[in-house]
Design a protein around this motif. Structure first.
Motif, PDB file in Angstrom:
ATOM      1  N   ILE A 134       7.738   4.349  11.065  1.00  0.00           N
ATOM      2  CA  ILE A 134       6.779   3.324  10.659  1.00  0.00           C
ATOM      3  C   ILE A 134       5.709   3.226  11.731  1.00  0.00           C
ATOM      4  O   ILE A 134       6.012   3.023  12.913  1.00  0.00           O
ATOM      5  N   GLY A 136       2.147   1.270  12.852  1.00  0.00           N
ATOM      6  CA  GLY A 136       1.370   0.064  12.600  1.00  0.00           C
ATOM      7  C   GLY A 136       0.031   0.070  13.309  1.00  0.00           C
ATOM      8  O   GLY A 136      -0.058   0.399  14.500  1.00  0.00           O
ATOM      9  N   ALA A 159       1.541   0.851   8.097  1.00  0.00           N
ATOM     10  CA  ALA A 159       1.163  -0.534   7.830  1.00  0.00           C
ATOM     11  C   ALA A 159      -0.150  -0.819   8.549  1.00  0.00           C
ATOM     12  O   ALA A 159      -0.319  -0.452   9.716  1.00  0.00           O
ATOM     13  N   THR A 160      -1.090  -1.436   7.851  1.00  0.00           N
ATOM     14  CA  THR A 160      -2.346  -1.853   8.467  1.00  0.00           C
ATOM     15  C   THR A 160      -2.547  -3.341   8.194  1.00  0.00           C
ATOM     16  O   THR A 160      -2.277  -3.825   7.095  1.00  0.00           O
ATOM     17  N   GLY A 163      -4.754  -3.934   5.249  1.00  0.00           N
ATOM     18  CA  GLY A 163      -4.382  -3.296   3.996  1.00  0.00           C
ATOM     19  C   GLY A 163      -5.209  -2.087   3.620  1.00  0.00           C
ATOM     20  O   GLY A 163      -5.114  -1.583   2.493  1.00  0.00           O
ATOM     21  N   GLY A 166      -1.769   2.156   3.437  1.00  0.00           N
ATOM     22  CA  GLY A 166      -0.345   1.851   3.394  1.00  0.00           C
ATOM     23  C   GLY A 166      -0.052   0.393   3.085  1.00  0.00           C
ATOM     24  O   GLY A 166      -0.790  -0.287   2.374  1.00  0.00           O
ATOM     25  N   GLN A 167       1.058  -0.085   3.670  1.00  0.00           N
ATOM     26  CA  GLN A 167       1.488  -1.465   3.474  1.00  0.00           C
ATOM     27  C   GLN A 167       0.528  -2.436   4.159  1.00  0.00           C
ATOM     28  O   GLN A 167       0.191  -2.268   5.320  1.00  0.00           O
ATOM     29  N   LYS A 168       0.086  -3.451   3.439  1.00  0.00           N
ATOM     30  CA  LYS A 168      -0.743  -4.470   4.063  1.00  0.00           C
ATOM     31  C   LYS A 168       0.140  -5.383   4.909  1.00  0.00           C
ATOM     32  O   LYS A 168       1.175  -5.871   4.451  1.00  0.00           O
ATOM     33  N   VAL A 171       4.249  -3.978  10.909  1.00  0.00           N
ATOM     34  CA  VAL A 171       5.389  -3.064  10.783  1.00  0.00           C
ATOM     35  C   VAL A 171       6.610  -3.777  10.196  1.00  0.00           C
ATOM     36  O   VAL A 171       7.422  -3.166   9.509  1.00  0.00           O
ATOM     37  N   ASP A 173       6.542  -5.902   7.842  1.00  0.00           N
ATOM     38  CA  ASP A 173       6.354  -5.903   6.384  1.00  0.00           C
ATOM     39  C   ASP A 173       6.741  -4.559   5.776  1.00  0.00           C
ATOM     40  O   ASP A 173       7.203  -4.494   4.630  1.00  0.00           O
ATOM     41  N   ALA A 174       6.543  -3.481   6.538  1.00  0.00           N
ATOM     42  CA  ALA A 174       6.867  -2.144   6.035  1.00  0.00           C
ATOM     43  C   ALA A 174       8.371  -1.885   6.007  1.00  0.00           C
ATOM     44  O   ALA A 174       8.818  -0.934   5.356  1.00  0.00           O
ATOM     45  N   ASN A 177      10.193  -1.192   2.721  1.00  0.00           N
ATOM     46  CA  ASN A 177       9.974   0.066   2.007  1.00  0.00           C
ATOM     47  C   ASN A 177      10.910   1.187   2.458  1.00  0.00           C
ATOM     48  O   ASN A 177      10.816   2.312   1.960  1.00  0.00           O
TER      49      ASN A 177
END
Length: 250
Positions: A134, A136, A159-160, A163, A166-168, A171, A173-174, A177
């Motif tokens: 992951i 970020g 993750a950015t 948004g 990838g995932q808004k 890390v 939040d990711a 997944n």
């Protein structure tokens, strides 16, 4: 074991707006690096303190570092051309322990905490593990080394904060997944990220965290980067930068 080396710069170029990749050359085995997660401490002309930079990857004769241009020292470092000699203390710090990974390790990097995970990921895949990585960042413009991790064979999630890729979010939040439960985790990034991960990851999951810290000497003499752990005071430069999750006091 710490070594002072005169490296030769083979490459020094930007890979994003403010991130640069530098490849250094030395005699075979001279750098003394034994574990992913170690760092070098670079001498920059005209400045008193060296600059500690995490090791991204290495071979018998080369060391690759990735650094962010954030101040006078790294601004000067960015101007150094291939062919120039560069003095650095090498093989510093306590690195990651790949042997603890298990089959499905989780690697989590934030910003300039990403580079030391690359050499670790290569090591783990060569040993037969199947890591999930992951990465970020704040925005898509800041993303780097995603393709390099994928070329190693790792599953990569990005993750950015805005948004744009990838995932808004972050890390943490990711984590939702991830397809399979992790057997162990390794992470490097700013302290707020590490603290958030400690809360978000399963309580019983063991792992190692690499801390970013301002350093004076880089080898444990000045005590300027000491922190308290469950086992007493430790120096981030010498006893770290990698610490076990279970010993960290938040």
């Amino acid at each position: 074991m710490m070594r002072e080396i005169e490296f030769t710069i083979l490459e020094n170029k930007p890979i994003t707006d403010d991130i640069c990749k530098m490849v250094l050359e030395c005699s075979a085995g001279e750098h003394g690096i034994t574990a992913p997660g170690q760092f070098i401490n670079i001498k920059i002309d005209g400045l008193f303190l060296r600059r500690p930079i995490s090791i991204c990857d290495w071979t018998e004769t080369t060391v690759t570092v990735i650094y962010k241009v954030v101040g006078k020292g790294t601004e000067l470092l960015k101007t150094y051309e291939p062919g120039r000699q560069l003095n650095a203390l090498s093989a510093l710090g306590n690195g990651f322990a790949p042997a603890r990974a298990g089959k499905r390790p989780l690697l989590i990097g934030g910003g300039v905490g990403v580079p030391p995970l690359y050499g670790l990921c290569r090591n783990l895949i060569e040993a037969g593990a199947r890591p999930t990585v992951i990465l970020g960042f704040n925005t898509e413009r800041e993303v780097f080394y995603k393709e390099e991790f994928e070329k190693l064979g790792a599953e990569v999630l990005v993750a950015t904060a805005d948004g744009s890729m990838g995932q808004k979010g972050f890390v943490t939040d990711a984590l939702r997944n991830i397809k399979e439960p992790a057997t162990f985790f390794y992470t490097c990034g700013p302290e707020p990220m590490l603290k958030a991960l400690d809360k978000a990851l399963a309580e019983g999951l063991e792992g190692e965290m690499s801390f970013e810290e301002r350093m004076g000497c880089g080898f444990g003499a000045c005590m300027g980067c000491s922190c308290e752990t469950r086992y007493g005071a430790k120096r981030i430069c010498k006893d770290g930068p990698v610490l076990e999750r279970s010993e960290i006091l938040w």
